[in-house]
Each structure stands twice: as C-alpha cells, then as structure tokens.
Design a protein around this motif. Structure first.
Motif, PDB file in Angstrom:
ATOM      1  N   GLU A 112       3.998 -24.946  -9.989  1.00  0.00           N
ATOM      2  CA  GLU A 112       5.386 -25.062  -9.530  1.00  0.00           C
ATOM      3  C   GLU A 112       6.321 -25.467 -10.669  1.00  0.00           C
ATOM      4  N   SER A 113       5.810 -26.217 -11.634  1.00  0.00           N
ATOM      5  CA  SER A 113       6.656 -26.683 -12.732  1.00  0.00           C
ATOM      6  C   SER A 113       7.134 -25.538 -13.615  1.00  0.00           C
ATOM      7  N   LEU A 114       6.505 -24.362 -13.506  1.00  0.00           N
ATOM      8  CA  LEU A 114       6.921 -23.212 -14.308  1.00  0.00           C
ATOM      9  C   LEU A 114       8.201 -22.570 -13.773  1.00  0.00           C
ATOM     10  N   GLY A 115       8.533 -22.838 -12.497  1.00  0.00           N
ATOM     11  CA  GLY A 115       9.712 -22.211 -11.912  1.00  0.00           C
ATOM     12  C   GLY A 115       9.617 -20.699 -11.905  1.00  0.00           C
ATOM     13  N   LEU A 116       8.436 -20.187 -11.578  1.00  0.00           N
ATOM     14  CA  LEU A 116       8.179 -18.756 -11.668  1.00  0.00           C
ATOM     15  C   LEU A 116       8.584 -18.053 -10.369  1.00  0.00           C
ATOM     16  N   PHE A 117       9.397 -17.009 -10.492  1.00  0.00           N
ATOM     17  CA  PHE A 117       9.762 -16.177  -9.353  1.00  0.00           C
ATOM     18  C   PHE A 117       9.033 -14.845  -9.471  1.00  0.00           C
ATOM     19  N   SER A 118       8.500 -14.389  -8.348  1.00  0.00           N
ATOM     20  CA  SER A 118       7.713 -13.156  -8.339  1.00  0.00           C
ATOM     21  C   SER A 118       8.450 -12.031  -7.636  1.00  0.00           C
ATOM     22  N   LEU A 119       8.180 -10.817  -8.079  1.00  0.00           N
ATOM     23  CA  LEU A 119       8.718  -9.612  -7.463  1.00  0.00           C
ATOM     24  C   LEU A 119       7.613  -8.950  -6.660  1.00  0.00           C
ATOM     25  N   LEU A 120       7.829  -8.817  -5.356  1.00  0.00           N
ATOM     26  CA  LEU A 120       6.876  -8.139  -4.476  1.00  0.00           C
ATOM     27  C   LEU A 120       7.372  -6.730  -4.197  1.00  0.00           C
ATOM     28  N   THR A 121       6.526  -5.748  -4.457  1.00  0.00           N
ATOM     29  CA  THR A 121       6.874  -4.355  -4.215  1.00  0.00           C
ATOM     30  C   THR A 121       5.896  -3.779  -3.195  1.00  0.00           C
ATOM     31  N   PRO A 122       6.349  -3.467  -1.975  1.00  0.00           N
ATOM     32  CA  PRO A 122       5.443  -2.875  -0.979  1.00  0.00           C
ATOM     33  C   PRO A 122       4.906  -1.520  -1.439  1.00  0.00           C
ATOM     34  N   THR A 123       3.639  -1.293  -1.188  1.00  0.00           N
ATOM     35  CA  THR A 123       3.020  -0.001  -1.502  1.00  0.00           C
ATOM     36  C   THR A 123       2.525   0.690  -0.241  1.00  0.00           C
ATOM     37  N   ASN A 124       2.783   0.060   0.913  1.00  0.00           N
ATOM     38  CA  ASN A 124       2.345   0.612   2.191  1.00  0.00           C
ATOM     39  C   ASN A 124       3.287   0.068   3.263  1.00  0.00           C
ATOM     40  N   LYS A 125       3.579   0.875   4.264  1.00  0.00           N
ATOM     41  CA  LYS A 125       4.478   0.417   5.327  1.00  0.00           C
ATOM     42  C   LYS A 125       3.914  -0.764   6.097  1.00  0.00           C
ATOM     43  N   GLN A 126       2.588  -0.969   6.034  1.00  0.00           N
ATOM     44  CA  GLN A 126       1.975  -2.095   6.748  1.00  0.00           C
ATOM     45  C   GLN A 126       2.527  -3.434   6.266  1.00  0.00           C
ATOM     46  N   PHE A 127       2.997  -3.460   5.017  1.00  0.00           N
ATOM     47  CA  PHE A 127       3.552  -4.706   4.488  1.00  0.00           C
ATOM     48  C   PHE A 127       5.023  -4.781   4.886  1.00  0.00           C
ATOM     49  N   SER A 128       5.260  -5.039   6.160  1.00  0.00           N
ATOM     50  CA  SER A 128       6.617  -5.147   6.717  1.00  0.00           C
ATOM     51  C   SER A 128       6.511  -5.813   8.074  1.00  0.00           C
ATOM     52  N   LYS A 129       7.602  -6.434   8.510  1.00  0.00           N
ATOM     53  CA  LYS A 129       7.604  -7.104   9.808  1.00  0.00           C
ATOM     54  C   LYS A 129       7.300  -6.131  10.942  1.00  0.00           C
ATOM     55  N   ALA A 130       7.820  -4.924  10.853  1.00  0.00           N
ATOM     56  CA  ALA A 130       7.691  -3.967  11.950  1.00  0.00           C
ATOM     57  C   ALA A 130       6.277  -3.450  12.123  1.00  0.00           C
ATOM     58  N   PHE A 131       5.505  -3.387  11.045  1.00  0.00           N
ATOM     59  CA  PHE A 131       4.152  -2.823  11.123  1.00  0.00           C
ATOM     60  C   PHE A 131       3.058  -3.869  10.960  1.00  0.00           C
ATOM     61  N   ASN A 132       3.419  -5.090  10.653  1.00  0.00           N
ATOM     62  CA  ASN A 132       2.441  -6.178  10.535  1.00  0.00           C
ATOM     63  C   ASN A 132       2.184  -6.742  11.933  1.00  0.00           C
ATOM     64  N   ARG A 133       1.228  -6.174  12.643  1.00  0.00           N
ATOM     65  CA  ARG A 133       1.018  -6.514  14.046  1.00  0.00           C
ATOM     66  C   ARG A 133      -0.423  -6.942  14.309  1.00  0.00           C
ATOM     67  N   LEU A 134      -0.554  -7.827  15.278  1.00  0.00           N
ATOM     68  CA  LEU A 134      -1.876  -8.228  15.743  1.00  0.00           C
ATOM     69  C   LEU A 134      -2.358  -7.199  16.751  1.00  0.00           C
ATOM     70  N   PRO A 135      -3.577  -6.693  16.613  1.00  0.00           N
ATOM     71  CA  PRO A 135      -4.079  -5.732  17.607  1.00  0.00           C
ATOM     72  C   PRO A 135      -4.021  -6.322  19.013  1.00  0.00           C
ATOM     73  N   MET A 136      -3.501  -5.534  19.954  1.00  0.00           N
ATOM     74  CA  MET A 136      -3.335  -6.009  21.324  1.00  0.00           C
ATOM     75  C   MET A 136      -4.524  -5.617  22.183  1.00  0.00           C
ATOM     76  N   ARG A 137      -4.677  -6.376  23.261  1.00  0.00           N
ATOM     77  CA  ARG A 137      -5.671  -6.035  24.272  1.00  0.00           C
ATOM     78  C   ARG A 137      -4.925  -5.489  25.485  1.00  0.00           C
ATOM     79  N   GLY A 138      -5.138  -4.221  25.786  1.00  0.00           N
ATOM     80  CA  GLY A 138      -4.465  -3.644  26.935  1.00  0.00           C
ATOM     81  C   GLY A 138      -3.055  -3.209  26.595  1.00  0.00           C
TER      82      GLY A 138
END
Length: 541
Positions: free
Chosen positions: A194-220
């Motif tokens: 944390e003392s480095l103050g490092l900020f990271s850049l996240l680049t999605p490579t698949n639609k699964q890495f998003s709120k809309a597709f990040n889902r828990l498998p449902m039953r029924g």
C-alpha cells in the motif's frame, strides 16, 4: 448531446422501473423497454443509468417475456461497448460495464489474484505522487545483496525497473512477486504494498467480467416480482428454519462461485477482507425465498481477528449480486453491516436484511445484532437524509443509549398520532450518538472488547509493559493448565497466545472454562463453525 431520444427513453424507463402496482406497472415497463430498444445507444452518462436500470429489472422481472426483453438489451449494450472498447468516455470507467476499463488501487492479494484472472488483464496505471514509499525502499528489502546498489541511486520507479531489466508488460507481476516474500507476515506485506500508492489498470478480455454477466448459477426459474413484500413479521422471518446449503463438492463449480463473489467486489470498486482472503472451506451458499441466495464466507486463518470471526456475505437476487456486507461474530453477539448495491435499491430492502439475519442466526447461532451508527447517518449524509434509522427501528433495532431509546419511542408515538410526521434532521443526527441493536434473547451477551481490554493493563501492571516476557509467562501458564501444544502452525501458535493472554488477564481459572478455551485454539484454524459454537457453549457456562 443533450435531450436525445435515448436520454428521454432512459428517463421514461427510470420513471416506471421501480413500480410494482400490478399489471399496469408490468405493461409500462415492457412498453418503455421496447421504446429504448428502438433508440440508438450513446456513450453518455445515460448509458450507465440504463445499465443500472436493466440490472434492477432483471433482478425483479415480472415474467419470462420481460426477462427476454432485458437480456436482449443487455446483449445490445454489451455489443455496443465491445465495438467501442479502448475509446470509452471517462464517465463509463469504474462502473462494472462490459469491456470498459477500470482504474483503482487494489491490495496485494487482490492484485495477485487478478494477474491470473481468465477474463481480464491487469497492468500498472500509475504511482501516486503522494505515496509514502517508492520502489527503491521496497526492493532494498527483497532483492539480493548483489542488486542492492540499484536501489541506492534514488531512481524513479520506471527508471529503476528499466535498470533491473524488467519488461513493461511484466512490471506489475514483478512487484507482486517481490512482495510475495512477506507472505508469512501478511500485515507487513499489506503495509509495504500500500505504501507504493500503486494504481492498476484493469482491461476486460471477456464479457463475463462485468456486473451484467457476473452471475451466480440459479436453481430453477427466476422469481417473478409483481409486487414488493412489505407485510411480514421480522422476528418470525429470522426464526424460520433455514434450507440446507448447496452441495459444493464439485471443485469447478466451487471455484466459479468464488470467482463470482470476488468479481462482485472488484467490479464495484470495493474490497472486503472476507472476499479478498476467502477461505473456501468456510463458504456456504443457501437458496432462500423470493429469488434470494446468500453466500457466507470467512477468511483464511492467518487473516482472522483476535477473537471474533469476520464472516462476510454476498446476497444474490435472481443470480445477480445485489448486496454485500458481513458480521463480526463472537458467540451469540454479531456486529452487523449491510450495503445494497446502488442498482438494486428500491426493492425489498427490509426483507433482504431479515433473510441475512436469518442466515447468521441459524448458521452461527447469533442472537444479538448491533449496527454501527454510520449505517444510519454518522458521517454518512446519505444515511441521514434517507432516515435509515427508522428502517432499522421498524425491524426491531433499538438505540443502546436509554435516553435515545426513549426519544425514539416519543418520535414513534408522534408518527402514529400525526400521519405524515417526519423526524427532523437534528433529531436523526442525535440518534447517531448511539449504535442500535436487535436482541433476540433475554440477556445481553459479552463482547470481545470486554475480554481483550484487560490484557494491556495486565501486561503493564504485572510485567512493566514487557510484551515478550508477558507472552512467554502467560503461554507457559496456559499450557500448564491445559496441556502442552506440541508442534503448531504459526496461525495456531498466535491463536494459542491470544487465548493465553485472555485467560490470564481475565483471571479465568475454572478448569472447564480453560479446557473450552483450549478447544477453541484447536478448532480456530480448521472449522470456523465449530469455533463459533464453542463460544456459544462457553458463554453458557
């Protein structure tokens, strides 16, 4: 571009999305969804608003036709963002949208996990100008003496990495790997990273890495939401027997569930210790009513607190992550916190909270739930403005301060006598001078502070503040009373030391109680559920 057809269509959808007044609301939502579908999507703030409305509607659909309409729009939005990736406006960043980059500061462990994530890549974005340390100071602790000279010239971070021959696309992994050396001392490791103050850049490579597709498998099938549940007895709901948790023996399915839980925090620009340091052995997933599923989980042993167990949760609504939070447990006592993600507010918040209390009540035996004043307004203008205090009050929570409890009773009486009466902001602010609690049992359970507070005084009085001598003496006394431990892992040794200090400082001499504390040491690192039951039994003695 202002006042476009898309903006107007999204505003129309926002006006009806949270309505649950029967067929009229259902038809209005479908009609407005079709209206938005006929307009061109735009890279504008309205796009994030539309995304959030789609998430809310998908979590609260009225029938399969609506689900199909929503899924069509989610796919359309995803394809639009995919075509424009790398060229998105700044205001789309950090919203958890498909294909849109994120920039934030993560912990060392979260960064290490993301480096091997199958659906995104992570790189260095920047170092904070206000960081308390630079790479020279950190690498001087990790590099071999043969390379120490590289860290003594005061080089800028990028220049230092150039001199060490680290390629640009490997620099984040290099830094993470170097700090891996401090894994045996996790809190020191955290501090250094944390003392480095490092900020990271996240680049999605698949639609699964998003709120809309990040889902828990449902039953029924999904739960069809034609109206919101407002009329229920909180106490009765909390005491309702809990369904059996899901079978998590399939390793691949377990790993996917954990990824969904950890993605949930990253995609909302948050981190919690139970999610970041999740111990798979502690995960329980329970399917509840109204399309709700709760996942509870705790941390690896080396990340555990002194006595309490920090158990986090993610609450899913029709497979979508709708809320997160946790409880700090010690026997029947739980400090509880809940946060509903922004897109899902305006639904069944009270029912959701009761379901969470039900889970902690029956999985861990908790009977006393305390909520910090921040949740309803302390240094939290949103909580104050919303009158969140009365949300908790309606569900049985009462101020711990007797004077404020009496004030709340008077305010409640005014509300019953004068329909439309609302407490003033000044009164709501007064309520934040005390936490609130819901106690399901007649007596008040002890808290960890009461057990831990005497330790410092005991060390000061008896050992003149010498921690090392105090620890050796207390450990020897604890082993004499309960038997030698033999070979221990580092985690077990720390737990044993904590119990020894607590026993000595609190003058616990009853052989039965000492034996119970010894058993707690033995199960702390292996079974958090047995550990919690052990404290409940201990406090009954």
């Amino acid at each position: 571009m202002k006042n476009t057809g898309f903006n107007r269509a999204v505003a129309a959808l926002a006006a009806v999305a949270h309505r649950f007044d029967g067929d009229a609301a259902h038809e209005a939502k479908q009609r407005t969804l079709k209206l938005v579908h006929r307009t061109a999507l735009q890279d504008s703030p309205a796009l994030t608003r539309y995304h959030d409305l789609l998430l809310f509607l998908l979590a609260h659909p009225s029938d399969q036709t609506m689900v199909d309409l929503i899924e069509t729009e989610i796919v359309r939005l995803e394809q639009f963002l995919r075509k424009t990736r790398g060229r998105h406006s700044k205001y789309l960043q950090n919203q958890g949208l498909p294909w849109v980059n994120m920039v934030m500061s993560f912990s060392h462990d979260a960064t290490r996990w993301l480096l091997d994530h199958p659906h995104c890549k992570i790189d260095i974005d920047s170092f904070s100008d206000e960081a308390p340390a630079d790479l020279n100071a950190i690498l001087k602790l990790t590099l071999s003496t043969a390379e120490h000279s590289e860290t003594t010239m005061g080089l800028e971070n990028d220049t230092l990495l150039d001199s060490l021959g680290v390629r640009k696309n490997q620099r984040l992994r290099f830094i993470v790997n170097e700090i891996d050396r401090f894994d045996p001392r996790p809190y020191l490791k955290d501090h250094l990273y944390e003392s480095l103050g490092l900020f990271s850049l996240l680049t999605p490579t698949n639609k699964q890495f998003s709120k809309a597709f990040n889902r828990l498998p449902m039953r029924g099938q999904p739960y069809w939401q034609r109206k919101l549940l407002r009329d229920y007895d909180p106490r009765q709901l909390i005491e309702m027997p809990l369904p059996a948790p899901r079978n998590l023996r399939n390793r691949k399915a377990l790993e996917e569930m954990i990824r969904v839980i950890q993605n949930t925090m990253i995609l909302t620009c948050r981190e919690t210790d139970p999610a970041t340091y999740l111990d798979p052995r502690t995960l329980r997933v329970v399917d509840l009513e109204h399309g709700l599923t709760v996942a509870v989980f705790s941390m690896t042993p080396k990340r555990q607190l002194a006595l309490e167990s920090y158990v986090g949760f993610t609450l899913f609504k029709n497979g979508l992550a709708a809320a997160y939070g946790g409880a700090w447990l010690l026997g029947p006592r739980a400090a509880f916190g809940m946060n509903i993600f922004e897109p899902y507010r305006g639904g069944e918040s009270g029912f959701m909270m009761c379901q969470l209390l039900r889970a902690y009540r029956q999985l861990f035996g908790a009977s006393y739930f305390e909520v910090d004043a921040y949740q309803f307004g302390l240094n939290n203008p949103e909580g104050l403005k919303s009158g969140a205090f009365w949300f908790y009050y309606r569900h049985g929570f009462r101020p711990l301060d007797p004077a404020l409890a009496a004030l709340a009773e008077r305010e409640r009486a005014k509300m019953r006598r004068q329909p439309g009466y609302r407490s003033s902001e000044r009164t709501l602010l007064r309520f934040t001078q005390s936490d609130v609690a819901l106690n399901l049992e007649p007596r008040l359970p002890p808290n960890s502070y009461a057990l831990l507070k005497p330790v410092t005084g005991m060390i000061a009085r008896r050992y003149g503040g010498d921690r090392h001598t105090a620890e050796l003496a207390c450990m020897a006394a604890f082993e004499k009373a309960t038997g030698r431990f033999g070979d221990m892992t580092e985690e077990t040794r720390l737990f044993a030391l904590e119990m020894a200090l607590v026993a000595e400082a609190n003058k616990i001499t009853d052989p039965r109680r000492l034996k119970a504390l010894r058993q707690q040491v033995d199960c702390r690192a292996s079974d958090i559920y047995a550990y919690q039951r052990g404290w409940i039994d201990y406090f009954k003695q």
